[in-house]
Scaffold this active site. Structure first.
Site, short mmCIF file in Angstrom:
data_model
loop_
_atom_site.label_atom_id
_atom_site.label_comp_id
_atom_site.label_asym_id
_atom_site.label_seq_id
_atom_site.Cartn_x
_atom_site.Cartn_y
_atom_site.Cartn_z
N ASP A 5 0.64 -1.09 0.13
CA ASP A 5 -0.06 -0.03 0.02
C ASP A 5 0.74 1.38 0.09
O ASP A 5 1.93 1.23 0.59
CB ASP A 5 -1.15 -0.01 1.24
CG ASP A 5 -0.31 -0.29 2.48
OD1 ASP A 5 -0.46 0.79 3.31
OD2 ASP A 5 -0.10 -1.46 2.86
N GLU A 38 -7.89 4.18 12.74
CA GLU A 38 -7.10 3.76 13.71
C GLU A 38 -6.92 4.57 14.98
O GLU A 38 -6.39 4.18 15.97
CB GLU A 38 -5.43 3.98 12.85
CG GLU A 38 -5.29 3.44 11.42
CD GLU A 38 -4.01 3.78 10.79
OE1 GLU A 38 -3.11 3.88 11.58
OE2 GLU A 38 -4.15 3.89 9.54
#
Length: 281
Positions: free
Chosen positions: A86, A176
């Site tokens: 990513d 997150e």
């Protein structure tokens, strides 16, 4: 006249401070623990470390070789799985012609950061998104969710900037952080609003990205109908878990064509199953 005796004051033997003694005792055990961990880690990864320290380029720093040794070992254990990576603006300019594999394992897909919060667009999104398709990677776009910003506006930001096509992964929500000014119940409702709006727009259920602790503590029970991409960089975790769709197992990979470290991901299935996950029309 009786003789006068002068008595010396008794010298007191000071006992060491309990506080000081406890501090050094704790410090000693911490040092012993880390030395044992280092020894065990060196033994556990002995073959991979030997491979890296003996044969790999001296241009790779010694401390970096330890991370690369773990990557090597994890990949050896998942040879039947599918590897991807990513990227975001933090990887800088990428030479996509050079991006191909890690440790001889082909990279088949890439997750690209598209947006963050209610108004941020990743500075490299357009370039990374276009090149991912040009160079035949299965691509996925993800949104970095900011807990203290409006969920509807965040969904609109993603929808406005991401045009998914046949062969792309479903949209991805990256969560997150914990909220600062709201409860976890309120955050979960916001996440659900984002997911529903994005699902309704693209007509496909999004994937949720988070770390393992966040998943276990806040998402696993509340979002049972969703699939999860889980980050866990624990040095001694070497196997993907059954309930992880993707496992981001390192943030320290070296990929040809990318100057900065890269996150690597393992898909929990075969190449054929991976194709079934993509948008079909």
């Amino acid at each position: 006249m009786a003789k006068r005796v002068t008595r010396k004051p008794a010298t007191s033997k000071r006992r060491p401070s309990k506080k000081k003694s406890s501090f050094f005792s704790a410090k000693f055990y911490v040092i012993v623990f880390f030395l044992a961990l280092l020894c065990f880690g060196g033994y556990h990864y002995r073959e991979a470390l030997l491979y890296y320290f003996s044969f790999k380029s001296d241009k790779i720093a010694k401390e970096d070789k330890v991370y690369q040794a773990r990557i090597f070992q994890v990949l050896q254990k998942h040879q039947d799985k599918v590897l991807g990576f990513d990227v975001s603006q933090y990887q800088g300019a990428i030479d996509w012609e050079e991006v191909d594999s890690v440790e001889g394992v082909k990279l088949d897909y890439v997750f690209v950061r598209a947006t963050a919060g209610s108004d941020k667009v990743d500075l490299k999104f357009e370039d990374n998104w276009t090149n991912a398709r040009k160079y035949k990677f299965i691509r996925g776009a993800y949104h970095y969710y900011r807990p203290n910003e409006n969920s509807v506006e965040q969904a609109k930001n993603f929808i406005k900037n991401v045009k998914l096509q046949k062969g792309d992964f479903p949209p991805i929500l990256d969560i997150e952080r914990l909220p600062e000014n709201q409860s976890m119940d309120s955050l979960q409702q916001g996440l659900k609003r984002w997911l529903e709006l994005v699902d309704n727009h693209y007509k496909i259920k999004p994937i949720i990205y988070t770390n393992e602790k966040y998943y276990t503590d806040f998402l696993k029970e509340e979002f049972k109908g969703y699939t999860f991409w889980i980050a866990n960089y624990n040095f001694f975790v070497e196997n993907i878990k059954d309930d992880w769709l993707f496992w981001q197992f390192t943030e320290k990979a070296r990929v040809e064509g990318i100057e900065e470290h890269v996150d690597l991901n393992i898909y929990n299935g075969t190449p054929k199953m991976l194709n079934y996950l993509t948008i079909s029309n």
